[in-house]
Design a protein around this motif. Structure first.
Motif, PDB file in Angstrom:
ATOM      1  N   ARG A  67       0.879  -1.176   0.000  1.00  0.00           N
ATOM      2  CA  ARG A  67       0.000   0.000   0.000  1.00  0.00           C
ATOM      3  C   ARG A  67       0.906   1.212   0.000  1.00  0.00           C
ATOM      4  NH1 ARG A  67      -1.210   3.577   3.974  1.00  0.00           N
ATOM      5  NH2 ARG A  67      -3.342   4.249   4.311  1.00  0.00           N
ATOM      6  N   CYS A  68       1.024   1.845  -1.155  1.00  0.00           N
ATOM      7  CA  CYS A  68       1.914   2.999  -1.285  1.00  0.00           C
ATOM      8  C   CYS A  68       1.505   4.094  -0.314  1.00  0.00           C
ATOM      9  CB  CYS A  68       1.872   3.536  -2.716  1.00  0.00           C
ATOM     10  SG  CYS A  68       2.923   4.989  -2.958  1.00  0.00           S
ATOM     11  N   ALA A  69       2.505   4.745   0.277  1.00  0.00           N
ATOM     12  CA  ALA A  69       2.221   5.815   1.234  1.00  0.00           C
ATOM     13  C   ALA A  69       1.605   7.032   0.554  1.00  0.00           C
ATOM     14  CB  ALA A  69       3.509   6.224   1.947  1.00  0.00           C
ATOM     15  N   HIS A  70       1.730   7.133  -0.757  1.00  0.00           N
ATOM     16  CA  HIS A  70       1.189   8.290  -1.451  1.00  0.00           C
ATOM     17  C   HIS A  70      -0.310   8.159  -1.702  1.00  0.00           C
ATOM     18  CE1 HIS A  70       0.760  10.708  -5.410  1.00  0.00           C
ATOM     19  NE2 HIS A  70       0.529  11.495  -4.394  1.00  0.00           N
ATOM     20  N   ARG A  71      -0.679   7.350  -2.678  1.00  0.00           N
ATOM     21  CA  ARG A  71      -2.121   7.251  -2.940  1.00  0.00           C
ATOM     22  C   ARG A  71      -2.633   5.804  -2.863  1.00  0.00           C
ATOM     23  NH1 ARG A  71      -5.098  11.254  -4.160  1.00  0.00           N
ATOM     24  NH2 ARG A  71      -6.354  10.191  -5.707  1.00  0.00           N
ATOM     25  N   LEU A  72      -1.951   5.028  -2.065  1.00  0.00           N
ATOM     26  CA  LEU A  72      -2.473   3.748  -1.577  1.00  0.00           C
ATOM     27  C   LEU A  72      -2.509   2.617  -2.598  1.00  0.00           C
ATOM     28  CD1 LEU A  72      -5.477   5.079   0.526  1.00  0.00           C
ATOM     29  CD2 LEU A  72      -3.060   5.216   1.010  1.00  0.00           C
ATOM     30  N   VAL A  73      -1.972   2.829  -3.796  1.00  0.00           N
ATOM     31  CA  VAL A  73      -2.020   1.705  -4.729  1.00  0.00           C
ATOM     32  C   VAL A  73      -1.014   0.648  -4.271  1.00  0.00           C
ATOM     33  CG1 VAL A  73      -2.601   3.376  -6.559  1.00  0.00           C
ATOM     34  CG2 VAL A  73      -0.332   2.364  -6.479  1.00  0.00           C
ATOM     35  N   PRO A  74      -1.259  -0.594  -4.620  1.00  0.00           N
ATOM     36  CA  PRO A  74      -0.355  -1.662  -4.184  1.00  0.00           C
ATOM     37  C   PRO A  74       1.049  -1.458  -4.769  1.00  0.00           C
ATOM     38  CG  PRO A  74      -2.431  -2.573  -4.974  1.00  0.00           C
ATOM     39  CD  PRO A  74      -2.428  -1.119  -5.333  1.00  0.00           C
TER      40      PRO A  74
ATOM     41  N   GLU B 280       9.651   0.439  -6.854  1.00  0.00           N
ATOM     42  CA  GLU B 280       9.145   1.708  -7.406  1.00  0.00           C
ATOM     43  C   GLU B 280       7.651   1.594  -7.650  1.00  0.00           C
ATOM     44  OE1 GLU B 280      11.212   3.948 -10.682  1.00  0.00           O
ATOM     45  OE2 GLU B 280       9.317   3.595 -11.728  1.00  0.00           O
ATOM     46  N   CYS B 281       6.893   2.562  -7.129  1.00  0.00           N
ATOM     47  CA  CYS B 281       5.439   2.542  -7.274  1.00  0.00           C
ATOM     48  C   CYS B 281       5.057   2.804  -8.731  1.00  0.00           C
ATOM     49  CB  CYS B 281       4.812   3.592  -6.368  1.00  0.00           C
ATOM     50  SG  CYS B 281       3.016   3.631  -6.512  1.00  0.00           S
ATOM     51  N   ALA B 282       4.070   2.057  -9.198  1.00  0.00           N
ATOM     52  CA  ALA B 282       3.655   2.151 -10.607  1.00  0.00           C
ATOM     53  C   ALA B 282       2.957   3.457 -10.942  1.00  0.00           C
ATOM     54  CB  ALA B 282       2.694   1.002 -10.935  1.00  0.00           C
ATOM     55  N   TYR B 283       2.400   4.138  -9.936  1.00  0.00           N
ATOM     56  CA  TYR B 283       1.524   5.260 -10.244  1.00  0.00           C
ATOM     57  C   TYR B 283       2.311   6.565 -10.449  1.00  0.00           C
ATOM     58  CZ  TYR B 283      -3.338   7.117 -10.207  1.00  0.00           C
ATOM     59  OH  TYR B 283      -4.566   7.659 -10.544  1.00  0.00           O
ATOM     60  N   HIS B 284       3.183   6.931  -9.472  1.00  0.00           N
ATOM     61  CA  HIS B 284       3.923   8.191  -9.611  1.00  0.00           C
ATOM     62  C   HIS B 284       5.411   8.039  -9.344  1.00  0.00           C
ATOM     63  CE1 HIS B 284      -0.223   9.041  -8.243  1.00  0.00           C
ATOM     64  NE2 HIS B 284      -0.208   9.912  -9.225  1.00  0.00           N
ATOM     65  N   GLY B 285       5.865   6.792  -9.258  1.00  0.00           N
ATOM     66  CA  GLY B 285       7.315   6.582  -9.239  1.00  0.00           C
ATOM     67  C   GLY B 285       8.044   6.779  -7.926  1.00  0.00           C
ATOM     68  N   LEU B 286       7.364   6.908  -6.800  1.00  0.00           N
ATOM     69  CA  LEU B 286       8.094   6.927  -5.523  1.00  0.00           C
ATOM     70  C   LEU B 286       8.817   5.584  -5.371  1.00  0.00           C
ATOM     71  CD1 LEU B 286       5.722   8.485  -2.780  1.00  0.00           C
ATOM     72  CD2 LEU B 286       7.295   9.647  -4.342  1.00  0.00           C
ATOM     73  N   ARG B 287      10.030   5.653  -4.779  1.00  0.00           N
ATOM     74  CA  ARG B 287      10.764   4.403  -4.523  1.00  0.00           C
ATOM     75  C   ARG B 287      10.955   4.203  -3.038  1.00  0.00           C
ATOM     76  NH1 ARG B 287      15.414   4.723  -9.278  1.00  0.00           N
ATOM     77  NH2 ARG B 287      13.905   4.693 -10.998  1.00  0.00           N
TER      78      ARG B 287
HETATM   79  S1  FES Z   1       0.525   6.134  -5.430  1.00  0.00           S
HETATM   80 FE1  FES Z   1       2.544   5.438  -5.213  1.00  0.00          FE
HETATM   81  S2  FES Z   1       3.718   7.049  -5.991  1.00  0.00           S
HETATM   82 FE2  FES Z   1       1.699   7.821  -6.061  1.00  0.00          FE
END
Ligand code: FES
Ligand code: FES
Ligand code: FES
Lengths: 346, 346, 346
Positions: free
Chosen positions: C51-58, C70-77
């Motif tokens: 659960r990404c800390a940004h917008r919760l996507v896996p 690396e998160c698929a949605y906005h690239g946080l690592r």
């Molecule tokens: S939801 Fe993971 S980087 Fe935005």
């Protein structure tokens, strides 16, 4: 009319056609209860709670051994009264018993009584003599259909002779139906709804069976309801104004609740005419397709709307064609009130 | 940002593209409400609660008769105001009426107002003039996609220009996108997010449409959000440093809640270039596949995680790219607070 | 025995076979927790809350970048400790971190500790040395099967040597099994159940592996249980009365709760005999089909009945063959009580 109806426990319900319970036990949920139905070595039917007393696996996963049901997991055997009579691993524990239910075979149907077994009176099994194989010199065709709608909605749909010309406009309905009045009366424990149609040219598939192709006929539709939801339809057809014989078709429509909102629908129909597997199959297809393509989607959609509405639903409007339904619901509610503690919502 | 958003009732929502409501009524759940949409004989659209006043079956199972909708079960007919105007079985009962909702056709879309009908102001239907068929000498392509995610997550995803280079790295993104800054501003009732990309070589399928194959361009992405969740994207492309004409593509992204956690996503896009069914189909395939293979799985997974989290979720981290989203959420929350009693969670 | 068992949090659980976590992260729910497992660039395994800390996507939708995910949605690592180490859009927000869990590779298995990481003692990883590739000059075959039954029911089924002659009567059972007594003993943290079968003619597919086709053998079945639900079976076969060598087959049965009522079942088995992909595949098919056609339907049906029963279930009957199960449940309950706050029902 809008809420889901609880179950009348002390009553006989259709559990399975005899042909559904063969060498193997049959698992079936009836009135919210898990039941294992099986045929004993002596030919009688038995019904046990479908939950082994040992480690809870369904007894219906096991196999019939003489008059007992043997559990698939560790081989305990239970008799028709639910008592464990064999433990291959040692002495029989006191707790090794399961609930049993009264079961009777009549008219080709296995009937079950899920309430107080002491009250299970064989005389109370409803009379559907036409379902006995050769009672009528006509072909009996039988089936079982599962429906996602409560048992009272299913019964309403059979009692409801006002929907033929609309829902079945293209199959069972004719112009003459629209003009035919509906009568309701009570006879003993039965509600009877009748609609007499005059001067009707039947759809060809029907007129062929009654032997009146192209001839105007009088058709009497007569539906008998008995609590909780066992119905019989008699269709009598005679050529208009003549002396010719009336020919009748009988069918039963036995609605057994699976849960509050799902139903086992058992039906049987007598086909007039000579023995013929092809004609039997055609009639079965015709009956099943009218039900599954016309009634079932409507009644299931009705159930869905009832579920969405919840208990705060706006009360529905009543029409004159609902009189039979209203009386049957009132009768059922009276029985549920009498049963008080015996009624249950699960 | 993490909880499911309630509905703004007094607002216009996209209910269906005009082509979705043809000769037959359309059943659609909108804002948790069962709606039967139909097109009257006079060409106007009407919207009724999808639950017959008689025995609760969906009116959408029936058929359009002139300006009325006829119930499939027993033939009651209801006009666009929800009043029963025909009962083939006798007099019309007082209770024979259903809820009706304001419905308007504009820009090829049937809009619906599920709140207080007295407040339904035609002037408040959002302006999407480009969706009128020949407004722009460009090909309009339209679609409807169902998504298992709440309407605000869906709107966020459109407003969110920071995900292009990651989620769409292989389709819509290019190296140049990474360097482009994002601007947010408010204009009247709109939140506008823009990202201007310089010196970009577009992916071939795009550059072909804009007539700039192999040429470096300036691409301006501009997203307009209006409450509750109606969005428009304008993409303007011009060759770098030249005098050449800017070519623009318009699209709408109308998010209508089906339930708190599922959304009807209506989209329309103008394709630049000559009429061609093959090109139309190719563009539709391209748009639908980016959405269904890239956005939809992510947004649905986001919704699932929100549901797993429940109300006790750790608050998510905010990035600078979220500014447009944050403002739109604030705006929507203000409207929901104003609506107070009119807002509802179902 | 009838209620669903909560989870022991401070314990190692099998999370995935090493071959299941390759270049891509693996999403897996373990003990009701969403976990993203991945293999770092340095070859170690890591486990983050999915659960990404940004917008919760896996995070499992993303990709492995060096030692980070690396998160698929906005690239946080995020690194293996759950700390965000790269934000392509600006400074790293304080809230940009996710939960991480201790993960270790041993015996070809990735083990996870979902409780207090400070207590995660590598020495407590259970010993399954035979699962190391060439420990035994035998072929290791491994698999993962998902089952809709709680982890204790799954463990019970392995510990339960009284069901072989019934549930597996046609596959693993023989007449000789019925006469063999069962012994239970405790050794340190283990419960051991053994059944010694004398003078048995093994089914052909088994006797071929042990090299005793048609010969009467002594077969010792020995099951070792360790909390929470990690089991090892040793099958030792020797010809009756001879001096001939005992040949042994080892298998593990690691039960990791997915939820309270579903389980990840990881198994490994040593096949005796020469290397042969065809024989490996045949053994896998044999093992998987016995489980999926015999055990799994029974254990899932048992779980369903437990769910239907609810907390008011009639207490089940105990047999002598349940002694091992009863002791393992008692041991587990003691550990759950000790853990008190650390135990949790989700
Ligand atoms: S939801 Fe993971 S980087 Fe935005
Ligand atoms: S579960 Fe029925 S005998 Fe064990
Ligand atoms: S249910 Fe609509 S007319 Fe009867």
């Amino acid at each position: 009319m809008s809420l889901n109806t609880p179950f009348l426990l002390n009553a006989w319900y259709a559990a399975a056609w005899d042909y559904e319970v063969g060498d193997k036990p049959l698992a079936r949920m009836l009135l919210g209860t898990r039941v294992a139905l099986y045929r004993r070595g002596d030919g009688e039917y038995a019904a046990l709670e479908d939950r082994c007393a040992h480690r809870l696996v369904p007894l219906s996963c096991g196999r019939v051994e003489g008059d007992t049901l043997e559990c698939a997991y560790h081989g305990l055997r239970f008799d028709a009264a639910g008592q464990c009579v064999t433990n291959p691993h040692g002495p029989i524990p006191t707790a090794a018993r399961v609930k049993s239910f009264a079961a009777r075979q009549r008219h080709g149907m296995v009937w079950i009584w899920l309430g107080d077994a002491a009250l299970a009176d064989d005389g109370a099994i409803p009379d559907f003599g036409f379902m006995d194989d050769d009672a009528l010199n006509a072909r009996r065709i039988r089936g079982h259909m599962h429906t996602r709608a409560g048992y009272t909605l299913m019964a309403d749909n059979i009692l409801d002779l006002g929907h033929i010309e609309f829902l079945h406009g293209g199959t069972l309905g004719t112009e003459a139906v629209r003009k035919a009045p509906t009568q309701v009366r009570e006879e003993g424990d039965s509600i009877i709804v009748e609609r007499e149609i005059e001067n009707e040219i039947l759809p060809e598939f029907m007129s062929r069976e009654y032997g009146c192709v192209g001839l105007p006929v009088r058709r009497l539709l007569s539906v008998r309801w008995q609590a909780p939801a066992n119905l019989k339809i008699t269709i009598s057809v005679a050529p208009m104004g003549g002396e010719a014989e009336t020919r009748s078709n009988y069918s039963c429509h036995l609605m057994t609740p699976e849960t509050l909102t799902t139903t086992h629908y058992f039906w049987a129909n007598t086909r007039l005419g000579n023995p013929s597997e092809a004609l039997d199959a055609a009639k079965r297809r015709g009956l099943e397709s009218v039900f599954s393509q016309e009634d079932k989607p409507i009644v299931e959609a009705q159930q869905k709307n009832i579920d969405v509405d919840g208990p705060d639903a706006a009360p529905p409007a009543l029409l004159t064609v609902d009189r039979g339904i209203v009386r049957s619901r009132r009768r059922l509610n009276d029985l549920l009130k009498q049963a008080s503690g015996a009624a249950r919502v699960s």
